[in-house]
Design an enzyme around this catalytic site. Structure first.
Site, mmCIF file in Angstrom:
data_model
loop_
_atom_site.group_PDB
_atom_site.id
_atom_site.type_symbol
_atom_site.label_atom_id
_atom_site.label_comp_id
_atom_site.label_asym_id
_atom_site.label_seq_id
_atom_site.Cartn_x
_atom_site.Cartn_y
_atom_site.Cartn_z
ATOM 1 N N HIS A 17 -4.036 -7.808 8.635
ATOM 2 C CA HIS A 17 -4.534 -8.938 9.421
ATOM 3 C C HIS A 17 -3.519 -9.296 10.503
ATOM 4 O O HIS A 17 -3.008 -10.394 10.557
ATOM 5 C CB HIS A 17 -4.800 -10.138 8.517
ATOM 6 C CG HIS A 17 -5.719 -9.839 7.394
ATOM 7 N ND1 HIS A 17 -7.051 -9.551 7.584
ATOM 8 C CD2 HIS A 17 -5.505 -9.736 6.061
ATOM 9 C CE1 HIS A 17 -7.620 -9.305 6.419
ATOM 10 N NE2 HIS A 17 -6.703 -9.405 5.476
ATOM 11 N N ALA A 50 5.781 -10.284 0.174
ATOM 12 C CA ALA A 50 4.502 -9.601 -0.041
ATOM 13 C C ALA A 50 3.811 -9.374 1.296
ATOM 14 O O ALA A 50 3.819 -10.242 2.161
ATOM 15 C CB ALA A 50 3.606 -10.437 -0.945
ATOM 16 N N GLY A 51 3.226 -8.210 1.443
ATOM 17 C CA GLY A 51 2.457 -7.906 2.638
ATOM 18 C C GLY A 51 3.316 -7.410 3.778
ATOM 19 O O GLY A 51 4.449 -7.844 3.967
ATOM 20 N N GLY A 52 2.785 -6.494 4.528
ATOM 21 C CA GLY A 52 3.491 -5.955 5.679
ATOM 22 C C GLY A 52 4.594 -4.981 5.327
ATOM 23 O O GLY A 52 5.335 -4.554 6.197
#
Length: 74
Positions: A17, A50-52
């Site tokens: 996103h 978290a994420g990326g």
């Protein structure tokens, strides 16, 4: 934050996103770590990025930010 063992910091770059407005994991993790430190909690609380994070370079970057999780490699 009473009773928390772990805080997960997930930036807007999670899950692809990339056009979503919000902090990336690189900017968010240090802010969350500062917030956890300012709470004055007696025990240590882990902050997990978290994420990326999609490869070894992302893991190194997260650890460089002070992210405190332990990784399991299977």
């Amino acid at each position: 934050m009473q009773g928390a063992d772990v805080v997960v910091a997930q930036g807007g770059d999670a899950g692809g996103h990339q056009w979503k407005r919000g902090a990336s994991v690189v900017g968010l993790v240090p802010e969350v770590m500062d917030m956890v430190d300012k709470q004055g909690i007696e025990k240590e609380v882990a902050v997990v990025a978290a994420g990326g994070i999609v490869d070894g370079r992302g893991v190194v970057a997260a650890l460089g930010l002070g992210e405190s999780s332990r990784f399991r490699i299977r």
